[in-house]
Design a protein around this motif. Structure first.
Motif, PDB file in Angstrom:
ATOM      1  N   GLU A 208      -3.770   3.891 -12.068  1.00 51.06           N
ATOM      2  CA  GLU A 208      -2.633   3.128 -11.565  1.00 51.06           C
ATOM      3  C   GLU A 208      -1.528   4.019 -11.011  1.00 51.06           C
ATOM      4  OE1 GLU A 208      -2.314   0.033 -11.095  1.00 51.06           O
ATOM      5  OE2 GLU A 208      -4.036  -0.795 -12.174  1.00 51.06           O
ATOM      6  N   MET A 209      -1.303   5.191 -11.648  1.00 52.39           N
ATOM      7  CA  MET A 209      -0.225   6.062 -11.183  1.00 52.39           C
ATOM      8  C   MET A 209      -0.580   6.705  -9.838  1.00 52.39           C
ATOM      9  SD  MET A 209       2.830   6.618 -11.999  1.00 52.39           S
ATOM     10  CE  MET A 209       2.742   5.938 -13.650  1.00 52.39           C
ATOM     11  N   ALA A 210      -1.854   7.010  -9.626  1.00 50.62           N
ATOM     12  CA  ALA A 210      -2.278   7.538  -8.328  1.00 50.62           C
ATOM     13  C   ALA A 210      -2.061   6.485  -7.245  1.00 50.62           C
ATOM     14  CB  ALA A 210      -3.743   7.954  -8.379  1.00 50.62           C
ATOM     15  N   LEU A 211      -2.407   5.250  -7.554  1.00 55.90           N
ATOM     16  CA  LEU A 211      -2.201   4.160  -6.601  1.00 55.90           C
ATOM     17  C   LEU A 211      -0.720   3.960  -6.316  1.00 55.90           C
ATOM     18  CD1 LEU A 211      -3.320   1.875  -4.888  1.00 55.90           C
ATOM     19  CD2 LEU A 211      -3.341   0.431  -6.935  1.00 55.90           C
ATOM     20  N   ALA A 212       0.106   4.029  -7.355  1.00 52.50           N
ATOM     21  CA  ALA A 212       1.550   3.868  -7.171  1.00 52.50           C
ATOM     22  C   ALA A 212       2.109   4.987  -6.293  1.00 52.50           C
ATOM     23  CB  ALA A 212       2.247   3.865  -8.535  1.00 52.50           C
ATOM     24  N   PHE A 213       1.588   6.203  -6.454  1.00 50.45           N
ATOM     25  CA  PHE A 213       2.051   7.338  -5.650  1.00 50.45           C
ATOM     26  C   PHE A 213       1.774   7.092  -4.170  1.00 50.45           C
ATOM     27  CE2 PHE A 213       1.680  11.484  -3.661  1.00 50.45           C
ATOM     28  CZ  PHE A 213       2.764  12.177  -4.177  1.00 50.45           C
ATOM     29  N   LEU A 214       0.620   6.531  -3.869  1.00 49.20           N
ATOM     30  CA  LEU A 214       0.247   6.300  -2.475  1.00 49.20           C
ATOM     31  C   LEU A 214       0.911   5.059  -1.892  1.00 49.20           C
ATOM     32  CD1 LEU A 214      -3.565   7.141  -2.645  1.00 49.20           C
ATOM     33  CD2 LEU A 214      -1.770   8.511  -1.594  1.00 49.20           C
ATOM     34  N   ARG A 215       1.219   4.075  -2.727  1.00 48.86           N
ATOM     35  CA  ARG A 215       1.755   2.809  -2.229  1.00 48.86           C
ATOM     36  C   ARG A 215       3.274   2.793  -2.104  1.00 48.86           C
ATOM     37  NH1 ARG A 215       0.776  -2.131  -5.362  1.00 48.86           N
ATOM     38  NH2 ARG A 215       1.499  -3.113  -3.446  1.00 48.86           N
ATOM     39  N   THR A 216       3.964   3.614  -2.896  1.00 42.65           N
ATOM     40  CA  THR A 216       5.426   3.522  -2.909  1.00 42.65           C
ATOM     41  C   THR A 216       6.011   3.686  -1.508  1.00 42.65           C
ATOM     42  OG1 THR A 216       7.464   4.429  -3.834  1.00 42.65           O
ATOM     43  CG2 THR A 216       5.671   5.984  -3.450  1.00 42.65           C
ATOM     44  N   ARG A 217       6.969   2.830  -1.193  1.00 36.37           N
ATOM     45  CA  ARG A 217       7.616   2.898   0.124  1.00 36.37           C
ATOM     46  C   ARG A 217       9.028   3.477   0.030  1.00 36.37           C
ATOM     47  NH1 ARG A 217       5.853   0.423   4.409  1.00 36.37           N
ATOM     48  NH2 ARG A 217       7.913  -0.220   5.152  1.00 36.37           N
ATOM     49  N   HIS A 218       9.483   3.785  -1.181  1.00 33.85           N
ATOM     50  CA  HIS A 218      10.890   4.167  -1.329  1.00 33.85           C
ATOM     51  C   HIS A 218      11.108   5.480  -2.083  1.00 33.85           C
ATOM     52  CE1 HIS A 218      11.536   0.102   0.034  1.00 33.85           C
ATOM     53  NE2 HIS A 218      10.916  -0.391  -1.022  1.00 33.85           N
ATOM     54  N   ALA A 219      10.079   6.039  -2.703  1.00 36.96           N
ATOM     55  CA  ALA A 219      10.299   7.146  -3.632  1.00 36.96           C
ATOM     56  C   ALA A 219      10.552   8.484  -2.956  1.00 36.96           C
ATOM     57  CB  ALA A 219       9.109   7.271  -4.584  1.00 36.96           C
TER      58      ALA A 219
END
Length: 526
Positions: free
Chosen positions: A246-257
């Motif tokens: 999930e954290m790998a997916l969040a890293f690729l999906r984030t639009r604001h970080a």
């Protein structure tokens, strides 16, 4: 004195030792009897060895058959294009190859936990869009990222399932290209934008990222400061972290970080992730380890859609083999040059002339890590020699003409504002003082058209601008000569001259370890 017949001679009493078997065995001149094996049992060790070999052969064939069937049945396919395009005839093992890589944001099936189905209508939108360009000699790879907020023209596309025709649209976000008519429409859109001809596509969904990152045991990523993005649920400390699931997916999906919270920062983070993944796979020897490759292939194919031309295990293996020996310093990650769109400052448009220069370099097979290096050589055409050669007839001399009286127009199909004026000035300097100009629809290749009795003028205009004779064509409806500029002639006054690529066009190579800049708004303090 004759011998009496002894029935034991023919083996009635083997203990006697005086039958033919004994005589043949004792007589070395004769050799071992052919029927000896029928009278001696196979040794136990030989039986065991034979049985083991049989099991291994049959088991190996069964194992290979099982995995081939499993991987093949995993693959989902779709047509390469959604228009008039045809399947690519590229040789997957030896030709230059361009593959459009897409990440789907569809929320159905395994991806339903990331939102409702109403969040991605039709075929879904492309959450990630990258063009992977593999050189013919397998020595370099360019990966070009297209921001999802980029405004482009989408050509007419036909849904391969319903056969519904969707009209062409202008000024639409590129990630909407496949939403109505499928993946092939995204391929057609990138072809139209770049002037290239994509050979294959691969589309993966959210689940593919999670499973792949788990399979390789995590991917190292780096960020300048501790950050938390409530939208994607990305939470990372400063420095390097191994992300998976999930954290790998969040890293690729984030639009604001990352960076200023826009799409370009997201692209650089995605490129950093892929660079790290490439290094890990290369360092672990995964591409040369059949067991590891099977695990990755199983995970990827379960979440992969490819075009019909790539829909076989051997084709996918061929691509893997082409990539395994490439120097990671020659894997270049690039983002299409953009600028805020004039029509909507929250969107992007191609920045010119940088965008046209990049696309021209791609069409010319330029090494983006070293633009001065020669392009991969193409096979030389076979020369016709000897008595079978047909002599070329000499054209009759053409009467001279007055350049200052010839009607020459310049159609600007480069997409670069003011480009036609540069060419008009070059024509005037060359004596064609009646040159005019007008805007035109973008095209990939520059062509010179000429009307009746203007072939000689067109030839001289082509020579002045350096445009090849093969791109000079008759057009009866043209009054005089028309220079139709394409995106391949977006700068300079000499066609084919090496145009300088935008400075720092390569964001990084797979050999670079890059730490992403955190968005100041989302930095958290311990």
């Amino acid at each position: 004195m004759g011998r009496t017949r002894d029935n034991r001679e023919y083996g009635a009493d083997s203990a006697a030792g005086n039958g033919p078997v004994s005589r043949h065995a004792d007589d070395t001149a004769v050799g071992v009897a052919r029927h000896l094996g029928s009278h001696r049992r196979m040794p136990g060790w030989l039986k065991v060895t034979a049985a083991l070999l049989t099991v291994l052969v049959v088991g190996g064939l069964g194992f290979a058959g099982y995995w081939y069937f499993r991987l093949q049945s995993n693959i989902t396919t779709a047509p390469l294009t959604a228009g008039d395009g045809t399947a690519s005839d590229v040789n997957d093992s030896s030709d230059r190859m361009q593959i459009l890589i897409l990440g789907s944001d569809t929320r159905d099936g395994k991806n339903s936990e990331y939102g409702g189905a109403d969040e991605s209508t039709g075929y879904g939108k492309s959450d990630v869009m990258m063009l992977m360009d593999i050189s013919a000699d397998n020595k370099r790879v360019s990966v070009i990222s297209f921001p999802r907020d980029l405004l482009v023209d989408i050509p007419q596309c036909t849904d391969p399932q319903t056969k519904r025709v969707y009209p062409a649209r202008s000024g639409v976000m590129i990630n909407e290209a496949m939403g109505e008519a499928g993946i092939g429409c995204a391929v057609d859109t990138v072809n139209k934008l770049t002037g290239l001809e994509i050979d294959h596509f691969m589309m993966a969904d959210f689940n593919a990222v999670k499973e792949l990152s788990n399979t390789v045991g995590g991917v190292d990523v780096c960020i300048s400061d501790a950050v938390y993005d409530p939208d994607s649920q990305l939470r990372l400390p400063a420095g390097t972290s191994a992300v998976q699931g999930e954290m790998a997916l969040a890293f690729l999906r984030t639009r604001h970080a990352f960076a200023d919270g826009g799409d370009l920062g997201r692209i650089k983070a995605q490129q950093g992730f892929l660079s790290s993944l490439t290094r890990k796979i290369k360092d672990d020897g995964t591409l040369s380890d059949p067991a590891k490759m099977l695990k990755i292939a199983d995970v990827v194919t379960q979440n992969l859609t490819v075009d019909n031309g790539l829909a076989s295990v051997p084709s996918l293996v061929t691509i893997g083999n082409r990539l395994k020996n490439i120097d990671i310093s020659k894997v270049a990650f690039v983002a299409v040059p953009t600028t805020p769109a004039v029509t909507d400052l929250n969107r992007l448009q191609i920045a010119e002339p940088a965008g046209s220069q990049l696309f021209a370099a791609l069409r010319g097979d330029v090494d983006l890590t070293d633009p001065t290096a020669p392009a991969t050589p193409s096979p030389k055409p076979t020369e016709t020699t000897g008595p079978s050669a047909v002599p070329t007839e000499t054209a009759p001399p053409v009467a001279p003409y007055n350049k200052a009286l010839q009607p020459v127009t310049v159609a600007n199909g480069t997409g670069v504002t003011g480009r036609s004026q540069e060419i008009v000035q070059a024509l005037v300097a060359g004596g064609f003082t009646q040159a005019g100009q007008f805007a035109a629809n973008p095209v990939a290749q520059s062509v010179i058209y000429y009307g009746p009795d203007f072939a000689d003028v067109a030839s001289d205009v082509a020579a002045l601008l350096g445009i090849p004779a093969a791109q000079v064509q008759p057009a009866p409806a043209i009054p005089g000569v028309q220079v139709y500029l394409g995106t391949d002639f977006a700068s300079g006054t000499s066609y084919g001259a090496a145009a300088a690529l935008p400075e720092n066009i390569v964001n990084q190579t797979a050999g670079d370890t890059v730490c992403q800049q955190a968005n100041p708004v989302l930095i958290v303090r311990d």
